[in-house]
Design an enzyme around this catalytic site. Structure first.
Site, PDB file in Angstrom:
ATOM      1  N   HIS A   1       7.133  19.689   6.184  1.00 42.97           N
ATOM      2  CA  HIS A   1       8.149  19.715   5.141  1.00 42.97           C
ATOM      3  C   HIS A   1       9.078  18.518   5.274  1.00 42.97           C
ATOM      4  CE1 HIS A   1       6.955  23.642   3.778  1.00 42.97           C
ATOM      5  NE2 HIS A   1       7.148  24.180   4.976  1.00 42.97           N
TER       6      HIS A   1
ATOM      7  N   GLU B   1       0.850  -1.185   0.000  1.00 39.02           N
ATOM      8  CA  GLU B   1       0.000   0.000   0.000  1.00 39.02           C
ATOM      9  C   GLU B   1       0.889   1.240   0.000  1.00 39.02           C
ATOM     10  OE1 GLU B   1      -2.153  -1.198   3.657  1.00 39.02           O
ATOM     11  OE2 GLU B   1      -1.352   0.594   4.571  1.00 39.02           O
TER      12      GLU B   1
END
Lengths: 289, 380, 380, 289
Positions: free
Chosen positions: D249, D211
């Site tokens: 980030h 997945e």
């Protein structure tokens, strides 16, 4: 041949710009040790020891630029644990920690952390390693030894000097002398070094210098009895010492009756090891072998 | 550095370990006041850093505030094993059903912290360990993982603690381990940890020893240090980071390195003498430190000879020589000195000492022999 | 769970990380007052949990308390990406010389925490990472040892931070790591960490995400959670420990297991339909949980069909069936249901549902096909 | 032959007296698994499952008394990490953790701590292992599989059931099916299990179900290309998933462009692995081999 260090050793000095680091770097250079770099964070780019040795900010960059494969640590106790891990992380395979006074629990963690890596830590609180006549990684005075066929391993610092000096005075030389360090938790134990000496072609006799506390000497005695073919001479300091300041009931229960000078001397004798009464008796015993 | 019982208990209480209610008293009036506040029988416990307090009369059970005041005035100011008693811990008395031992320390052999527990705690726990080792349960704590619940639970099961107390025992054990970790202790123990008549666990006495090398992380402990409860010469030694232990002989020793210091004591004994002390000036000692060490040695009235044995590595013989010269300039003494300097800057050291009229020796055996001889000859 | 900027900064400040002086304001008056206290230009920053605040007008620099009040009244009550702004952080403005990035998160690949730093921080740091990967310095933290000084120092050297700032950078990096550890964060970042014109390091913005699985250790954070800043259906889902993400399609999905939920969405798409949501009821869901999940799905006005796909393992089909029946008893709806139950207690589940008039399917492909068909046919 | 479990497996159930532990212990017993003991602290001495299985207070004593060599963990998330370490400490060599919701940093520590020991941890958040027709250590329903020659390895739970059930419906049997767990940090990765299947004489084909997120599938693809001789069929869930909620980030920088369903499917295809579009296509692809 020597053990642990030899002329291939490319040494890095952590704390090279400090008082002790600088002094002993000069001594090591004079002895012939191949010092390739120093590390002092914040002083990278400088050159020290008459402009011969470059200083780097980190072990990582020092090792990359100079191919250092061993490190000696002189940084103050509260930074020395970090210095050991930094050297280990940078891929240095032999780390000799001279610094004394690292908190014992910090050492427990460090020892466990590096235990699965292919790293040999000598010390802390070690005088280092000397392999006369050309290589020393440590602070053992060079002029108190001479090359020879006796391997020396010791938990003590200055007591080690006493022994190699006594050997030299008796015209007996040393193959390699290793101070494994006097702290309760050190990176390398007697058995490790004994097995190196057993496999070292230059070494014919081994001197093992222990002291009270812990079970290292007792375990080493068993190892000598079962695995060593070379003769071993022992010395244990602490017969006149007062009974240990016991670490509460827990310490007493853990150590039981062992760890005393008597128990260690008995263990050595039972393993067929001759035990000297004082350091200067060691050369006499060797000569009688 | 050893902590007082009351300090250990303060730390325990901050880590959710139940301790008896109580406070510190410096006077009989304090003791009376605390006994009144607690309003029940109390125990007075002398806060001195020596073992065997109880047998020496430093622990008393009293029934009333008046009795507390009377007994406190007897204990305060008395001496237990040479140490004057200046403070008492006044605590509620506890009804004891069973005494348990629990302690932890560094195990050099496994490179980890070893936890020990026994269902037969109290002052005789070492005897239990000797005669019935199966009654001592052990658990090794991984230094990187710390103490896990299952380990504390396994201890509880092994010492056959009643199940209703397991949860409390686990919490106490973890609290003790946390205390030990946070304070950089090398020993933490609760002895006895008692099961009270009403079925609770409570820490009746506690001991902690802090790693001297980690004291820089605990300035508060250093500040609160109670020097009155320690021997003055050992305090002085610690101020200069010297390892000093007073012994019963008459040859004062100043040596660099613990191993060499012991070997020096051993060789004195081997030559028929007796060392007056163990003194390790450590590595790289300054002249000031050497001078301080000699001052401590010379303050011992039993000392008849001083043997200085320095094998220089990180320590430099010239620094040592400067220190010796300094002290001899300061203190006029007729006690003979035997000096042996070998190793780093040995030549410079000898030169500094050349002016002073001191006996020197080349070998350790020679030095020890001379020292024993001088100590026999000395008559002040 | 994401923390607001002001929460992250509170935590940072508690870990010796310098942050601008300032406080939270809920009204223009507050903002004015804080600006007066700070007595210098201030920045107003909307406290909403969405990215791109600045570009959406959620950050304003103002020069006077009056201006602070005016601007605050404009931002407060406005919406940024659908989220109403209820609180502003009012902070002293800082003179920026350089923006640095520093962040840490879990690195699955190495099984450790990865620290990242760059000398070119700010909103474009991801662009820097793409175009100039050599400007991103990395350090892996051993999970058992934690962050060491030398690692933080190596980062400082690698991003070419001026040496006089190293000590402060190490302290900030360690403070950030401690915050991350203590709060059980999966992300902690300071972006930008600025070098001010007068040569200090200060954390101008901060972000932390807390591991939802560890929230039980942080009841205070859960208590202070600001639900007004989050989507209501996601709040409802979290109350029942459901993983719910709203999407743009019209087929509501209720599935057990994240992988199967994704595969169900994929097969809907493969059959030409669009899922209205991702919804994983987790393992071993109770009937109540199933009912709550369906309630959330049915509240979405875009939903035209519901596909329930349960493959029972730890989840039992009978519990799911009870949940479905319950919700259909409570809410009258004409939205078609396609039910597929396979696995643990499948038979019992089917029996419970037999009475209700529901479309069932045997295979996933069949279920998806039917759902897409129904969604196309559905006209409310 | 099967992998990881077989009829020699002597299973211990940690959390046997709990709701899930009790339920699935009954299922495992019915299937034929040799459950030898249960552990629930504070309930040692009881007998459960109709008096057939003894309960112990600790894994240590359970293992000593019953010779258990594998453990399955059903205890609640906040105690499950401790349960894993307890089993590891007691010398259990195969530990299957079903529990979901262990904090990820706790798992980082546990994984690191056991990484140097000879211990195989499956999970956490795993459905366990099934080797039809007699042994299952986990919660995979027994009736959805049949014995055969297809090895299945998956990061998902219920998606795994979907696949083995589809295989059975197409009359294809399973050698062993292993759910390695859906959490970011799990004890055993795809490559470990793939290498077991490569060496398993009963397994002729392998199905690998991945997945989105992480790089496990990409790494496994490289392994398959370089080390597997047996055919592998792949399936990746998450094509229709919205772009990951990025972890700030830092997450974006670490993962870069990889970890998406597209990148994983491409990686598998580049390694010569056929990739199914939906679970029920897998048996079709196997039949075409």
């Amino acid at each position: 041949m020597s053990i642990l260090v030899n002329t291939e050793t490319r040494l890095l000095v952590q704390g090279i710009t400090g008082h002790e680091g600088g002094f002993h770097s000069v001594q090591m250079l004079k002895y012939g040790t191949n010092i390739v770099a120093g590390v002092t964070p914040g002083k990278g780019g400088e050159w020290v020891l008459n402009g011969k040795i470059p200083v780097f900010d980190s072990v990582q960059t020092a090792a990359e630029f100079t191919g250092a494969n061993a490190s000696i640590i002189f940084v103050p106790a509260r930074f020395a644990g970090d210095a050991i891990l930094e050297a280990a992380d940078a891929g240095i395979k032999l780390i000799v920690c001279i610094t004394e006074g690292i908190p014992v629990k910090e050492m427990l963690q460090i020892k466990r952390a590096i235990s699965h890596k292919d790293i040999r830590l000598i010390g802390p609180n070690s005088p280092g390693i000397i392999s006369p006549p050309f290589t020393k990684v440590g602070i053992i005075p060079g002029n108190i030894t001479k090359p020879g066929n006796v391997g020396v391993v010791s938990r003590s610092g200055t007591l080690t000097y006493e022994v190699v000096y006594a050997l030299k005075q008796a015209d007996i030389g040393t193959s390699t002398c290793v101070g494994i360090g006097g702290d309760p938790i050190v990176g390398t134990d007697f058995i490790d070094i004994l097995s190196h000496f057993e496999g070292d072609s230059q070494t014919d006799v081994v001197v093992m210098i222990g002291e009270i506390g812990g079970l290292e000497e007792e375990k080493a005695a068993v190892y000598v009895a079962n695995h060593m073919t070379k003769p071993v001479i022992g010395f244990i300091a602490g017969l006149a010492a007062p009974p240990n300041k016991r670490m509460g009931h827990a310490g007493a229960i853990i150590e039981g009756g062992v760890g005393t000078a008597e128990s260690k001397i008995n263990a050595l004798k039972n393993a067929g090891i001759q035990v000297a009464h004082y350091p200067e008796e060691i050369p006499e015993l060797i000569k009688k072998l | 550095m050893r902590l007082h019982e009351y300090q250990s208990k303060e730390i325990f209480a901050n880590h959710q370990i139940p301790v008896p209610r109580g406070r510190l008293a410096s006077s009989p009036e304090d003791a009376k006041l605390i006994a009144e506040e607690l309003n029940r029988p109390v125990v007075l416990k002398a806060q001195v850093l020596v073992g065997g307090r109880g047998k020496a009369g430093g622990i008393r059970l009293v029934k009333s505030p008046g009795e507390a005041s009377d007994e406190a005035s007897k204990i305060l100011g008395s001496k237990i094993k040479e140490i004057p008693v200046r403070r008492l811990l006044v605590e509620e008395a506890v009804n004891i059903q069973q005494e348990i031992y629990i302690g932890m320390t560094i195990d050099r052999d496994s490179g980890s912290t070893l936890l020990i527990a026994s269902g037969e705690g109290g002052v005789d726990v070492e005897e239990v360990a000797r005669t019935s080792p199966e009654k001592i349960a052990r658990v090794y704590v991984d230094p990187l993982l710390g103490l896990k619940d299952y380990q504390a639970r396994n201890l509880a099961a092994e010492i056959e603690l009643p199940r209703p107390l397991w949860r409390s025992f686990i919490s106490i054990t973890k609290g003790l381990y946390q205390s030990y970790q946070e304070l950089d202790a090398t020993l933490a123990e609760i002895n006895p940890l008692v099961i009270t008549a009403d079925g609770r666990l409570i820490a009746l006495d506690g001991k902690m020893i802090i790693d001297d090398n980690a004291l820089f992380r605990h300035p508060d402990l250093v500040e609160k240090r109670d020097f009155s409860a320690e021997a003055p010469e050992e305090i002085e030694a610690q101020k200069f980071c010297l390892e000093y232990i007073k012994l019963s002989g008459d040859i004062g020793c100043l040596v660099n390195g613990a191993g060499l210091a012991m070997a020096t004591m051993d060789i004195i004994q081997h030559n028929g003498g007796q060392p007056a002390n163990f003194l390790d000036i450590g590595g790289g000692a300054s002249a000031e430190k050497v001078a301080a060490a000699l001052r401590i040695i010379l303050q011992d009235p039993q000392v008849k000879t001083v043997l200085v044995n320095i094998f220089g590595g990180i320590t430099r013989c010239d620094e040592v020589a400067i220190g010796i010269k300094k002290i001899l300039d300061q203190i006029k003494t007729d006690i003979p000195f035997i000096i042996r300097l070998v190793g780093t800057n040995e030549k410079e050291g000898r030169e500094i000492l050349a002016s002073a009229n001191l006996e020197t020796a080349d070998t350790l055996q020679e030095a020890a022999g001379k020292a024993v001889q001088k100590s026999l000859e000395y008559a002040p």
